[in-house]
Write an enzyme that holds these catalytic residues in place. Structure first.
Site, PDB file in Angstrom:
ATOM      1  N   ARG A  22       0.963  -0.919  -0.492  1.00 37.68           N
ATOM      2  CA  ARG A  22      -0.422  -0.034   0.087  1.00 37.68           C
ATOM      3  C   ARG A  22       0.921   1.163   0.621  1.00 37.68           C
ATOM      4  O   ARG A  22       0.086   2.157  -0.288  1.00 37.68           O
ATOM      5  CB  ARG A  22      -1.179   0.075   1.166  1.00 37.68           C
ATOM      6  CG  ARG A  22      -1.851  -0.852   0.700  1.00 37.68           C
ATOM      7  CD  ARG A  22      -3.011  -1.144   2.056  1.00 37.68           C
ATOM      8  NE  ARG A  22      -3.325   0.219   2.899  1.00 37.68           N
ATOM      9  CZ  ARG A  22      -4.032   0.045   4.266  1.00 37.68           C
ATOM     10  NH1 ARG A  22      -4.224  -1.437   4.861  1.00 37.68           N
ATOM     11  NH2 ARG A  22      -4.414   0.590   5.110  1.00 37.68           N
ATOM     12  N   GLY A 148      -6.889  -7.737  16.646  1.00 37.21           N
ATOM     13  CA  GLY A 148      -6.853  -8.401  17.823  1.00 37.21           C
ATOM     14  C   GLY A 148      -7.959  -8.231  19.074  1.00 37.21           C
ATOM     15  O   GLY A 148      -7.780  -6.242  19.185  1.00 37.21           O
ATOM     16  N   ASN A 234       0.985   1.814   7.026  1.00 38.01           N
ATOM     17  CA  ASN A 234       0.799   1.127   5.617  1.00 38.01           C
ATOM     18  C   ASN A 234       1.032   1.460   5.026  1.00 38.01           C
ATOM     19  O   ASN A 234       0.776   1.072   3.854  1.00 38.01           O
ATOM     20  CB  ASN A 234      -0.531   0.690   6.531  1.00 38.01           C
ATOM     21  CG  ASN A 234      -0.454  -0.146   7.266  1.00 38.01           C
ATOM     22  OD1 ASN A 234       0.266  -1.616   7.282  1.00 38.01           O
ATOM     23  ND2 ASN A 234      -1.416  -0.379   8.752  1.00 38.01           N
ATOM     24  N   TYR A 356      29.226  31.219   1.037  1.00 38.82           N
ATOM     25  CA  TYR A 356      28.497  30.022   1.103  1.00 38.82           C
ATOM     26  C   TYR A 356      30.289  29.463   2.014  1.00 38.82           C
ATOM     27  O   TYR A 356      31.436  30.018   1.089  1.00 38.82           O
ATOM     28  CB  TYR A 356      29.582  29.413  -0.580  1.00 38.82           C
ATOM     29  CG  TYR A 356      29.675  27.531  -0.420  1.00 38.82           C
ATOM     30  CD1 TYR A 356      29.040  27.039   0.825  1.00 38.82           C
ATOM     31  CD2 TYR A 356      30.535  27.676  -0.893  1.00 38.82           C
ATOM     32  CE1 TYR A 356      29.162  25.461   0.245  1.00 38.82           C
ATOM     33  CE2 TYR A 356      31.373  26.112  -1.550  1.00 38.82           C
ATOM     34  CZ  TYR A 356      30.530  25.359   0.093  1.00 38.82           C
ATOM     35  OH  TYR A 356      30.556  24.049  -0.155  1.00 38.82           O
ATOM     36  N   TYR A 377      35.993  23.369  -5.378  1.00 41.12           N
ATOM     37  CA  TYR A 377      35.064  22.539  -6.199  1.00 41.12           C
ATOM     38  C   TYR A 377      35.635  22.962  -7.634  1.00 41.12           C
ATOM     39  O   TYR A 377      35.150  23.627  -8.022  1.00 41.12           O
ATOM     40  CB  TYR A 377      34.120  21.710  -6.278  1.00 41.12           C
ATOM     41  CG  TYR A 377      33.433  21.086  -6.773  1.00 41.12           C
ATOM     42  CD1 TYR A 377      34.113  19.617  -7.138  1.00 41.12           C
ATOM     43  CD2 TYR A 377      32.098  21.050  -7.159  1.00 41.12           C
ATOM     44  CE1 TYR A 377      34.023  17.920  -7.339  1.00 41.12           C
ATOM     45  CE2 TYR A 377      32.298  19.824  -8.290  1.00 41.12           C
ATOM     46  CZ  TYR A 377      32.951  18.775  -8.119  1.00 41.12           C
ATOM     47  OH  TYR A 377      32.636  17.606  -8.825  1.00 41.12           O
ATOM     48  N   SER A 395      34.024  42.011   1.654  1.00 39.66           N
ATOM     49  CA  SER A 395      32.796  41.704   0.700  1.00 39.66           C
ATOM     50  C   SER A 395      33.268  41.225  -0.385  1.00 39.66           C
ATOM     51  O   SER A 395      34.029  41.441  -1.612  1.00 39.66           O
ATOM     52  CB  SER A 395      31.788  42.505   0.995  1.00 39.66           C
ATOM     53  OG  SER A 395      31.341  43.034   2.346  1.00 39.66           O
ATOM     54  N   ARG A 430      41.705  42.481  -7.720  1.00 45.11           N
ATOM     55  CA  ARG A 430      40.738  42.927  -8.119  1.00 45.11           C
ATOM     56  C   ARG A 430      41.011  44.305  -9.681  1.00 45.11           C
ATOM     57  O   ARG A 430      41.986  44.620  -9.762  1.00 45.11           O
ATOM     58  CB  ARG A 430      39.256  43.407  -7.350  1.00 45.11           C
ATOM     59  CG  ARG A 430      39.982  45.184  -7.194  1.00 45.11           C
ATOM     60  CD  ARG A 430      39.239  45.341  -6.110  1.00 45.11           C
ATOM     61  NE  ARG A 430      39.431  46.596  -5.105  1.00 45.11           N
ATOM     62  CZ  ARG A 430      39.361  46.674  -3.707  1.00 45.11           C
ATOM     63  NH1 ARG A 430      38.482  45.948  -2.985  1.00 45.11           N
ATOM     64  NH2 ARG A 430      39.823  48.036  -3.069  1.00 45.11           N
TER      65      ARG A 430
END
Ligand code: UD1
Ligand code: CA
Length: 454
Positions: A22, A148, A234, A356, A377, A395, A430
Site C-alpha cells: 500500500r 485482535g 501501512n 558559502y 570544487y 565582501s 581586483r
C-alpha cells in the site's frame, strides 16, 4: 518505572517481513523514513534502549535491502528469513536458533510500528519480571475493526481473538491488540511451538501465545498504551500521521528540556536532534539528522540544519543552511543566506550574509564579509580553504582553494584570491579603480544630442 532485574538478558525479535504494497513504492515499507530514520531503525532503537542485548530481524525472502539496513544499524543483529508468510508466530519462530539460546526475556516488535517508546517495551519486560509468562500490549481503539481483541476477566488477559475469528460479542470489545508482546524466555519456545493454525486465516498467530501460555499454567497480562503510540504504518498517509505524532512528542521533549520554541508546530526535528538549555528556536526551522545545538544558541526563522554542531550562544539565521560537517564554536554568528558545509568555524567568528563556506577552517574572531565564497570544487576535486584567526575577508571575495589566508590578514573586497596570503598582510586582487573627471556629464550631453538628431 518497573522492577527491572539487572543482568536478565533480553532477546528482541523484530518482524520486518511486511511487503507494504500500500506504500506504492519500489522500497519496502520498513525502509521508509520517519524523522530521518527508517521505520526499522526506530524499532531497533526502541528495543535496544529497553535493554535488548540480542537482536533478530525477521525479513522476507529476497530482501537484501532490508538486511543491509539492519546490518548498518545493528551490526550485531542476527538476520533471518521467513521464507513463507504463515503468520506472526511462524515469523517469530524464524528466530528459533536465538530463542533456543535461553534468554531471560523475549520481546516481539513490529518494524512498521515506529512510535512505540522504549519505556513501553521496558514495561512489558517489567511485567515478566513480576511473574508473567506472557505480556501483551493493548490499546483502546477508536475503530477496532481488523484488530485482535483482548478478552479479559478480572483484569487478567484470557485470550486474544483475531477480528476474522471473532463473534459479534467479541467484536464489540474495543480493547485491541497492538501486536507487541513479551514472553518469558524460559517458556517462549515451547509456547510458540504449541501454536497451531486452525483459524479463519490458517495462520500461526502470535496472539495465541496467550491461550497457550495459560494452558501451560502461566500468568498472562495486558499492558495498555495510548493508541497513538502503537499506530502502524501501512500507507503514506499513515506514515505522515506517524511523523506528525513523532514531531509533537519531540517538540514537547525539547521544551521540557529547557528550549524555547516560539511556534513549536513549525519546527521539525530529526530522531537524533540534540538541543541544549535556553536554546531559542524561531518558527520554521528544520533539523535533518545529526544536529546538536548547545546551550543558549539562537536558531532564527527559516533555517535548515543537517549534520551540524552548533556551539553555545551561537546565532544562526534567519535563512541559514548548515550542512554536514558544519562545526560552529561558541558565540559564532551565521547570518541570512549563508551556507556552511564541512567547515570548522572558530569562536566568535562572524559570517553574516550571503556566503558559502565549504571545506574550510576559520580561526577565532575572523570576519567573513557579505558574499564571500570559498571556491572549493574544480569539477573533480574538493580543496580546502584556511582562514587564520582574526582575518578579515572583504565582501564579495572568492577564495579559490586550496588557499590559506594568514591570521590577521585583510582581503580587499571583491578580490579573487588564488595564492596564499601571509599573516597580517593585505591582499587585493581586483581591477584597479580609475576616475575620469567630468566623463559622465560629457557622455550624457553627447548622447542627448544624438537622440535629438534622430
Ligand atoms: C496483528 C495481530 C493483531 C493486532 C494487529 C495490530 C496477529 C495474529 N495479529 O494483526 O492481533 O491487532 O497486528 O496491528 O499477530 N508478519 C510477518 N510474517 C507473517 C505475518 C506477519 O513477518 O507471516 C509481520 C508483518 O510484516 C507485520 C506484523 O507481522 O509487521 C503483523 O502482521 P499483520 O499481517 O499486519 O498482522 P495483522 O493481521 O495486522
Ligand atoms: Ca497489520
Amino acid at each position: 518505572m518497573t522492577e527491572m532485574q539487572p543482568g536478565r538478558t533480553c532477546l528482541a525479535i523484530i518482524l520486518a517481513a511486511g511487503e507494504g504494497t500500500r506504500m506504492k513504492s519500489t522500497r519496502p515499507k520498513v525502509l521508509h523514513e520517519m524523522a530521518g530514520r527508517s521505520l526499522l531503525g526506530h524499532a531497533l532503537a526502541a528495543v535496544s534502549a529497553a535493554g535488548a542485548d540480542s537482536l533478530v530481524v525477521v525479513i522476507g525472502p529476497d530482501r537484501a535491502d532490508v538486511a543491509a539496513e539492519a546490518r548498518r544499524l545493528a551490526p550485531q543483529a542476527r538476520i533471518v528469513v521467513q521464507a513463507e508468510r504463515k503468520g506472526t508466530a511462524h515469523a517469530v519462530l524464524a528466530a528459533r536458533e536465538s530463542l533456543a539460546e535461553g534468554h531471560g526475556d523475549v520481546l516481539v516488535a513490529f518494524a512498521d510500528t515506529p512510535l512505540v517508546r522504549s519505556e513501553t517495551f521496558a514495561g512489558l519486560r517489567g511485567a515478566l519480571h513480576r511473574g508473567a509468562g506472557v505480556a501483551a500490549l493493548g490499546f483502546e481503539a477508536r475503530d477496532p475493526t481488523g484488530y485482535g481483541r483482548f478478552v479479559t476477566r478480572d483484569g487478567q488477559l484470557e485470550a486474544i481473538v483475531e477480528h476474522k475469528d471473532a463473534d459479534a460479542a467479541t467484536r464489540a470489545i474495543t480493547l485491541c491488540n497492538a501486536g507487541l508482546m513479551a514472553l518469558d524466555g524460559k517458556h517462549a519456545l515451547t509456547i510458540l511451538e504449541a501454536i497451531g493454525n486452525t483459524n479463519a486465516q490458517n495462520e500461526y498467530y502470535l496472539t495465541d501465545a496467550v491461550e497457550v501460555g495459560r494452558r501451560q499454567g502461566l500468568t498472562t497480562v495486558a499492558l495498555i498504551a495510548p493508541e497513538a503510540e502503537v499506530q502502524g504504518v501501512n500507507d503514506r498517509a499513515q506514515l505522515a500521521a506517524a511523523e506528525a505524532d513523532f514531531q509533537k512528542r519531540r517538540r514537547l521533549e525539547a521544551m521540557a528540556a529547557g528550549a524555547t520554541l516560539v511556534a513549536p508546530e513549525t519546527v521539525f526535528f530529526s530522531h537524533d536532534t540534540r538541543i541544549g538549555r535556553d536554546v531559542l528556536i524561531e518558527p520554521n526551522v528544520v533539523f535533518g539528522p545529526g544536529v546538536s545545538v548547545a546551550d543558549g544558541a539562537v536558531i532564527h526563522a527559516f533555517s535548515h540544519l543537517e549534520g551540524a554542531c552548533v556551539g553555545a550562544n551561537a546565532t544562526i539565521g534567519p535563512y541559514a543552511r548548515l550542512r554536514p560537517g558544519a562545526d560552529l564554536a561558541e558565540g559564532t554568528k551565521v547570518g541570512n543566506f549563508v551556507e556552511i558545509k564541512a567547515a570548522k568555524i572558530g569562536e566568535g567568528v562572524k559570517v553574516n550574509h550571503l556566503t558559502y563556506i565549504g571545506d574550510a577552517e576559520v580561526g577565532a574572531n575572523a570576519n567573513i564579509g557579505a558574499g564571500t565564497i570559498t571556491c572549493n570544487y574544480d569539477g573533480f576535486f574538493k580543496s580546502k580553504t584556511i582562514i587564520g584567526e582574526g582575518a578579515f575577508i572583504g565582501s564579495n571575495s572568492a577564495l579559490v582553494a586550496p588557499v590559506t589566508i594568514g591570521a590577521g590578514a585583510y582581503v580587499g573586497s571583491g578580490s579573487v584570491i588564488t595564492r596564499d596570503v601571509p599573516p597580517d598582510a593585505l591582499a587585493v586582487a581586483r581591477g584597479r579603480q580609475i576616475e575620469r573627471q567630468g566623463w559622465a556629464a560629457a557622455f550624457r550631453a553627447a548622447a542627448r544630442a544624438r537622440k535629438a538628431a534622430v
